[in-house]
Structures are given as C-alpha cells and as structure tokens.
Write a protein that holds these residues in place. Structure first.
Motif, short mmCIF file in Angstrom:
data_model
loop_
_atom_site.label_atom_id
_atom_site.label_comp_id
_atom_site.label_asym_id
_atom_site.label_seq_id
_atom_site.Cartn_x
_atom_site.Cartn_y
_atom_site.Cartn_z
N ILE A 227 82.32 47.28 77.43
CA ILE A 227 81.17 46.86 78.22
C ILE A 227 80.58 48.11 78.89
CG2 ILE A 227 80.38 45.44 80.15
CD1 ILE A 227 82.73 43.57 79.61
N GLY A 228 79.36 48.48 78.47
CA GLY A 228 78.73 49.68 79.01
C GLY A 228 77.67 49.30 80.04
N ILE A 229 77.97 49.52 81.30
CA ILE A 229 77.02 49.16 82.36
C ILE A 229 76.87 50.33 83.31
CG2 ILE A 229 76.62 47.64 84.34
CD1 ILE A 229 77.89 45.39 82.87
N GLY A 230 75.63 50.69 83.59
CA GLY A 230 75.39 51.76 84.57
C GLY A 230 74.12 51.47 85.32
N PRO A 231 73.96 52.09 86.48
CA PRO A 231 72.71 51.90 87.22
C PRO A 231 71.53 52.55 86.50
CG PRO A 231 74.17 53.43 88.38
CD PRO A 231 74.93 52.92 87.20
N PHE A 232 70.38 51.90 86.57
CA PHE A 232 69.13 52.55 86.12
C PHE A 232 68.85 53.73 87.04
CE2 PHE A 232 64.65 52.96 87.46
CZ PHE A 232 64.12 53.47 86.29
N ILE A 267 86.12 49.16 79.84
CA ILE A 267 84.92 49.27 80.69
C ILE A 267 84.81 50.70 81.22
CG2 ILE A 267 83.72 48.39 82.73
CD1 ILE A 267 85.26 45.79 82.49
N PRO A 268 83.85 51.48 80.71
CA PRO A 268 83.69 52.83 81.27
C PRO A 268 83.08 52.80 82.66
CG PRO A 268 82.30 52.54 79.31
CD PRO A 268 82.95 51.22 79.59
N SER A 269 83.54 53.69 83.50
CA SER A 269 82.82 54.01 84.73
C SER A 269 81.81 55.07 84.28
CB SER A 269 83.79 54.57 85.78
OG SER A 269 83.10 54.73 86.99
N THR A 270 80.56 54.68 84.16
CA THR A 270 79.60 55.44 83.34
C THR A 270 79.07 56.70 84.02
OG1 THR A 270 77.91 53.93 84.14
CG2 THR A 270 78.83 53.46 81.98
N THR A 271 78.49 57.56 83.19
CA THR A 271 77.89 58.81 83.68
C THR A 271 76.84 58.53 84.76
OG1 THR A 271 78.22 59.72 81.49
CG2 THR A 271 76.69 60.90 82.91
N ALA A 272 76.10 57.44 84.61
CA ALA A 272 75.06 57.15 85.61
C ALA A 272 75.69 56.87 86.97
CB ALA A 272 74.20 55.97 85.15
N MET A 273 76.88 56.31 86.99
CA MET A 273 77.60 56.09 88.27
C MET A 273 77.90 57.45 88.91
SD MET A 273 78.29 52.91 89.14
CE MET A 273 79.88 52.44 89.81
N ALA A 274 78.41 58.37 88.06
CA ALA A 274 78.77 59.70 88.58
C ALA A 274 77.52 60.49 88.96
CB ALA A 274 79.57 60.46 87.52
N SER A 275 76.40 60.20 88.29
CA SER A 275 75.17 60.95 88.56
C SER A 275 74.54 60.51 89.88
CB SER A 275 74.14 60.72 87.44
OG SER A 275 74.68 61.07 86.21
N LEU A 276 74.75 59.25 90.24
CA LEU A 276 74.07 58.70 91.41
C LEU A 276 74.83 58.94 92.70
CD1 LEU A 276 71.38 57.32 91.34
CD2 LEU A 276 72.53 55.11 91.18
N ALA A 277 76.15 59.01 92.62
CA ALA A 277 76.94 59.20 93.86
C ALA A 277 78.14 60.08 93.53
CB ALA A 277 77.43 57.84 94.37
N PRO A 278 78.49 61.00 94.43
CA PRO A 278 79.62 61.90 94.15
C PRO A 278 80.91 61.12 93.87
CG PRO A 278 78.52 62.50 96.22
CD PRO A 278 77.84 61.27 95.73
N ASP A 279 81.06 59.97 94.53
CA ASP A 279 82.28 59.18 94.30
C ASP A 279 82.04 58.00 93.36
OD1 ASP A 279 80.66 57.70 95.93
OD2 ASP A 279 82.23 57.10 97.34
N GLY A 280 80.90 58.03 92.65
CA GLY A 280 80.53 56.89 91.81
C GLY A 280 81.55 56.58 90.72
N ARG A 281 82.05 57.64 90.07
CA ARG A 281 83.00 57.43 88.97
C ARG A 281 84.27 56.74 89.50
NH1 ARG A 281 84.09 62.19 88.36
NH2 ARG A 281 82.31 62.79 87.12
N LEU A 282 84.75 57.24 90.65
CA LEU A 282 85.98 56.68 91.21
C LEU A 282 85.76 55.26 91.72
CD1 LEU A 282 87.55 59.73 93.06
CD2 LEU A 282 87.87 58.95 90.72
N ARG A 283 84.59 55.00 92.27
CA ARG A 283 84.31 53.63 92.73
C ARG A 283 84.32 52.66 91.56
NH1 ARG A 283 79.30 54.13 96.73
NH2 ARG A 283 79.44 51.86 96.75
N GLY A 284 83.87 53.12 90.42
CA GLY A 284 83.91 52.28 89.22
C GLY A 284 85.35 51.96 88.83
N ILE A 285 86.19 52.98 88.88
CA ILE A 285 87.60 52.78 88.49
C ILE A 285 88.29 51.85 89.50
CG2 ILE A 285 89.83 53.98 88.27
CD1 ILE A 285 88.04 56.27 86.98
#
Ligand code: SAM
Length: 349
Positions: A227-232, A267-285
């Motif tokens: 499931i690939g989901i990321g913020p616009f 479920i990837p914690s997507t690049t857009a999560m990491a691009s939008l917030a410094p902790d975005g990738r970890l928040r996804g995990i």
C-alpha cells in the motif's frame, strides 16, 4: 474510541462512519492507542525489522499529464533524462553490495515501443541478481506488456490508484485517463501473479474525507500486497502549485487504519512523508508502516525526478545514507531487515 479500534483489529473493517471517526479523532490518548495497535499488528506479522527497497528512478520522460505531478508531459521546464542500461545495472550493483535485495524501477509512463527494452533490462537484472525482487512502477500498460515484464522476471508492481472516486480522478488527471482503466490495470497485474501495490496521495486537491473513506474500502476489497500512500506536495511548475500540502498526521492515521484492516500488507513510510517533516519517516513506522525506499538512482539525476518540491533523495532517504537510517530506526527500537521482504501470503503460497 478504543472499542472501534479493537473492532477494526479483530474484524478488519468498519462502517464508513467508523473510518471517519478515526480519521478525525482528536483525543491524543485515542490516537496513541490507534498507533500502538497498528505497531503491535505490524510486529506480530513482520517483527521489528523494516524492509528496504532500492528505488531507481529510471526516467522522468512521461506521456501523461497528471495535474499534480512535476514530471507531467506539459512541464517544459524539466530537463528530461532516461538512465542507460549500464546506469541501472550499476545502481543495482551498488545496492546489492550495500545489502539491498529489492530493486524498484520507477519512472514516467512510456509508449509501448519501449516495452521490449524494459523487458531486456529486467531479464538482465534477473540473471545478475537472481536472489533479488524486482518491482516495477511504470504506469498503465496493456495486459500483454505486464505479462511480458512478468515473464522477464519482474515480481511486483506499484500502481497507486490515486483515488477511487470518478469525479476526483477526473479533476486530478487529463480526460484521456480514467479510474476505470487504472483499476483494470491493477486487476490484470494481480491476475498475472505480481505482488501488487495500490494507494493514494493524501490531501490531493479537491479530496474529501468521504473519498478517503471510499479509498479505504476499495483497498480492503482489493487486498493489495503493498500500500503506497503519501501526502500530496505541490510542485511549483504544475497547475496545482498553489494548493497546500497534505498532512503527515492524516497519512499516519491511514497507515494505522490500513495496518489493522490488512495486517499482512507491506506499507512503506514514503519519501513524501520524509520530505514534508524531518520525523515523517519515523512517524510512519510508529503508525504501522514497515518498509522504506531509499534512493539508489545516480546522484546526478535525482534532482531531475522532481515529482514535487523539496523531494528528499539524500541523507537517510538515500542508499548512501543507510547508516543514518539504521541509527534513526534503532532510536525507536527498530532495525533494518535485509531480506527480500515478500508479502507473507506469497511466501506461504
Ligand atoms: N508513472 C508511474 C505511475 O503513474 O504510477 C510511476 C511514477 S508516478 C510519478 C509515482 C507516484 O508519484 C504517483 O502514483 C503519485 O501518487 C506520486 N506523485 C506524483 N506527484 C506527486 C505530488 N505532487 N505529491 C505527492 N506525490 C506525487
């Protein structure tokens, strides 16, 4: 709220009102309960290892004109590139040495005249690295093309459906593209034995909570392996440049809801999560995601694959930054899992 979350965990579905309640939940304790349940399910299924996918951005040449996308055909300000066969193989070689066992070839959508070139590339990757998974993310094609690539050795295919809602789909895409055809492609891919990924952008222009609920229901019915989901995120040379970016928080809630609904999904914690917030990738995990996709493309090409502004492709978002990623993960009690990371249902089958 706890009752609702428990019900989703046990029965793997809710009413539309139930999803809506979780998507708009304000109570911090309720939210933490949602995320903790999602983490628990992810760990039951896959442990505390996070799978890696080496992302190779094959080309930013695209025949489509999706209104949100920085590499859309009408964006004349993009310098177009296509990696050579040798550049792709060199990226794989470097990734393999670093320990990657999945390569993802992603790119703009090409015409069918190039399908054989891609098939030859897949065959070569397959024979050089027989123990690796090959994932494609190359858009919509005829069933025969998907079959050709599958025979050549591709294992998985990512094709976000973007939205299940007809009207919203038509606001995000040119008239030549339809959600019906996108869904047809996803059905073909599944029939052909690919592990299939679908998904959406969160906060896409004109998107409503109602359409997100429809997407959750579609994903539960379709049961994708990934499931690939990321913020616009807006890109300055697209018609949507003035729209606000989507929310990391809402995206994380979706990861959690879908983890509880489809426990075995990757479920990837997507690049857009990491691009939008410094902790975005970890928040996804911490919301139940269990995959990250570091960038393995040649460094000189990365800025040209600008789907949106400020896209992360260096540091912990890149293959070269794997140590930084490992440290980030260990700080929250997770680790890199180096195996291929197939969907559990496939491994059993
Ligand atoms: N051409 C292939 C396809 O259509 O699936 C793969 C490449 S496409 C650029 C990959 C994904 O990038 C799309 O499915 C879309 O969800 C995402 N994307 C494109 N523009 C974006 C934006 N402005 N913000 C966030 N994600 C975006």
């Amino acid at each position: 709220m706890k009752g609702l979350i428990d019900r989703l965990r046990v029965h793997h579905e809710l009413t539309p009102q139930g999803y809506r309640a979780l998507l708009t939940l304000r109570d911090p304790q309720g939210l933490e309960y949602l995320f903790s349940q999602a983490r628990e399910v992810a760990q039951q299924q896959y442990g505390k290892g996070i799978y890696l996918r080496g992302l190779i951005e094959l080309s930013n040449v695209c025949r489509n004109d999706c209104l949100y996308c920085g590499i859309r055909r009408s964006n004349s300000r993009v310098s177009r590139y296509t990696l050579t066969r040798n550049q792709v193989l060199e990226s794989c070689r470097m990734g393999y040495e670093l320990g990657f066992r999945t390569f993802v070839l992603q790119g703009g959508e090409w015409g069918e005249e190039r399908s054989q070139w891609i098939a030859d590339l897949i065959s070569e990757m397959r024979s050089c690295w027989p123990d690796c998974a090959i994932t494609l993310s190359l858009g919509e094609h005829p069933r025969e093309t998907y079959a050709l690539w599958r025979r050549a050795g591709a294992d998985r295919y990512l094709l976000r459906h973007e939205t299940h809602n007809d009207r919203l789909y038509s606001l995000l895409h040119p008239i030549s593209m339809t959600v019906g055809h996108r869904l047809q492609c996803l059905d073909w891919l599944k029939e052909l034995g690919y592990q299939v990924g679908a998904g959406i952008m969160v906060g896409a222009p004109f998107q409503s909570l109602k359409s997100i609920v429809e997407d959750i229901q579609y994903l539960i019915d379709f049961k994708p392996h990934m499931i690939g989901i990321g913020p616009f995120i807006p890109q300055h040379d697209t018609p949507f440049h003035r729209f606000p970016a989507g929310s990391v928080d809402l995206t994380a809630r979706l990861y959690a809801i879908l983890r509880l609904a489809l426990p075995q999904a990757l479920i990837p914690s997507t690049t857009a999560m990491a691009s939008l917030a410094p902790d975005g990738r970890l928040r996804g995990i911490l919301a139940g995601a269990n995959v990250v996709m570091p960038n393995l493309s040649p460094e000189d090409n990365r800025d040209m694959y600008a789907l949106y502004d400020n896209k992360a492709s260096f540091g912990a978002e890149s293959a070269q930054g794997i140590n930084a990623l490992a440290q980030e993960l260990s700080a929250i009690g997770y680790h890199i899992e180096w195996s291929r990371g197939d969907h559990k249902g496939i491994e059993k089958g």
